[in-house]
Design an enzyme around this catalytic site. Structure first.
Site, PDB file in Angstrom:
ATOM      1  N   SER A  52      35.035  42.339  33.685  1.00 16.93           N
ATOM      2  CA  SER A  52      34.005  43.201  33.113  1.00 16.93           C
ATOM      3  C   SER A  52      34.601  44.479  32.534  1.00 16.93           C
ATOM      4  O   SER A  52      35.658  44.937  32.945  1.00 16.93           O
ATOM      5  CB  SER A  52      32.975  43.579  34.185  1.00 16.93           C
ATOM      6  OG  SER A  52      32.375  42.435  34.716  1.00 16.93           O
TER       7      SER A  52
HETATM    8  N1  SAH Z   1      34.453  40.145  39.387  1.00 15.50           N
HETATM    9  C1  SAH Z   1      35.257  39.525  38.376  1.00 15.50           C
HETATM   10  C2  SAH Z   1      34.418  39.094  37.186  1.00 15.50           C
HETATM   11  C3  SAH Z   1      34.597  37.649  36.949  1.00 15.50           C
HETATM   12  S1  SAH Z   1      33.515  36.872  35.820  1.00 15.50           S
HETATM   13  C4  SAH Z   1      36.424  40.409  37.958  1.00 15.50           C
HETATM   14  O1  SAH Z   1      36.504  41.557  38.424  1.00 15.50           O
HETATM   15  O2  SAH Z   1      37.291  39.964  37.210  1.00 15.50           O
HETATM   16  C5  SAH Z   1      32.464  35.968  36.932  1.00 15.50           C
HETATM   17  C6  SAH Z   1      33.124  34.977  37.846  1.00 15.50           C
HETATM   18  O3  SAH Z   1      32.102  34.348  38.606  1.00 15.50           O
HETATM   19  C7  SAH Z   1      33.896  33.870  37.141  1.00 15.50           C
HETATM   20  O4  SAH Z   1      35.213  33.863  37.602  1.00 15.50           O
HETATM   21  C8  SAH Z   1      33.146  32.594  37.578  1.00 15.50           C
HETATM   22  O5  SAH Z   1      33.999  31.484  37.753  1.00 15.50           O
HETATM   23  C9  SAH Z   1      32.511  33.028  38.889  1.00 15.50           C
HETATM   24  N2  SAH Z   1      31.354  32.263  39.339  1.00 15.50           N
HETATM   25  C10 SAH Z   1      30.317  31.790  38.588  1.00 15.50           C
HETATM   26  N3  SAH Z   1      29.434  31.159  39.393  1.00 15.50           N
HETATM   27  C11 SAH Z   1      29.908  31.255  40.676  1.00 15.50           C
HETATM   28  C12 SAH Z   1      29.443  30.817  41.944  1.00 15.50           C
HETATM   29  N4  SAH Z   1      28.298  30.134  42.108  1.00 15.50           N
HETATM   30  N5  SAH Z   1      30.194  31.085  43.043  1.00 15.50           N
HETATM   31  C13 SAH Z   1      31.357  31.771  42.922  1.00 15.50           C
HETATM   32  N6  SAH Z   1      31.850  32.201  41.753  1.00 15.50           N
HETATM   33  C14 SAH Z   1      31.135  31.961  40.636  1.00 15.50           C
END
Ligand code: SAH
Length: 204
Positions: A52
């Site tokens: 993000s």
């Molecule tokens: N917090 C992260 C942002 C990652 S983007 C950072 O600081 O980089 C969102 C993430 O959520 C992705 O990696 C995606 O694979 C994950 N995601 C989506 N659905 C999910 C679920 N049901 N359980 C766990 N992770 C999930």
């Protein structure tokens, strides 16, 4: 980044600003993106996912109002950057990622940077982490169609949950508070997140 992107947009909580100034964001993006790591935008991290924008990380962190003693659950580890920020300002971070390839990279960074108060696992985070519940705060970093009920159940009282809720294009960043058994929902602002995929999220 702190002076130009965060402070002028209302990020005032000192612990959040300190954490954003301390965690080396360039290590959480791909090598080719390092020069742009502190830019005012999200960046790709592989697997169709993104890290993000710094302002959004700070906004979500600040909304949890952490004091330092909390156990925090994060859904969507991704690059590990948000978990690293949280690890600086709470007692322990529990983070869940559904994609193996991303969690492997994030875990290596947590070790390398000695962030030993982060525990992580591969799973569908929309069901939470029942064995470790309740959590003083929960942060979901992917956008879902609704607030997953298991996460509200696993929120401590008092507790704060932040999650983007909407369609797959645009979402409202919602703050859920639980105080003396009462659950209230308010909207912080509009955001764009990648999809929360799982039993209580979007279907694959
Ligand atoms: N917090 C992260 C942002 C990652 S983007 C950072 O600081 O980089 C969102 C993430 O959520 C992705 O990696 C995606 O694979 C994950 N995601 C989506 N659905 C999910 C679920 N049901 N359980 C766990 N992770 C999930």
């Amino acid at each position: 980044m702190v002076e130009e992107q965060l402070a002028p947009r209302g990020i005032h909580q000192q612990a959040t600003l300190d954490a954003m100034a301390t965690v080396p964001r360039e290590l959480f993006v791909e090598d080719a993106m390092q020069a742009r790591a502190y830019g005012d935008h999200p960046l790709p991290i592989g697997g169709g996912q993104t890290i993000s924008q710094p302002y959004i990380v700070a906004l979500m962190t600040q909304a949890l109002e952490l004091k330092g003693h909390e156990r925090v659950l994060e859904i969507g580890t991704g690059s590990g950057y948000q978990a690293a920020i949280l690890s600086k300002i709470c007692e322990r971070v529990y983070t869940i990622e559904r994609l193996d390839s991303l969690l492997g990279k994030a875990r290596k960074l947590f070790d390398r940077l000695h962030y030993y108060n982060i525990v992580s696992r591969i799973d569908d985070g929309t069901s939470g982490w029942p064995d470790e519940a309740p959590f003083d705060a929960i942060l979901v970093t992917a956008g879902g169609p609704k607030i997953p009920e298991p996460l509200v159940e696993q929120l401590a009282d008092p507790g704060r949950l932040v999650i983007p809720v909407g369609n797959q294009e645009v979402q409202d960043l919602q703050l859920v508070t639980k105080i003396e058994g009462e659950v209230q929902v308010s909207t912080i602002e509009q955001v764009r997140f990648v999809s929360l995929v799982g039993e209580h999220g979007w279907q694959d």
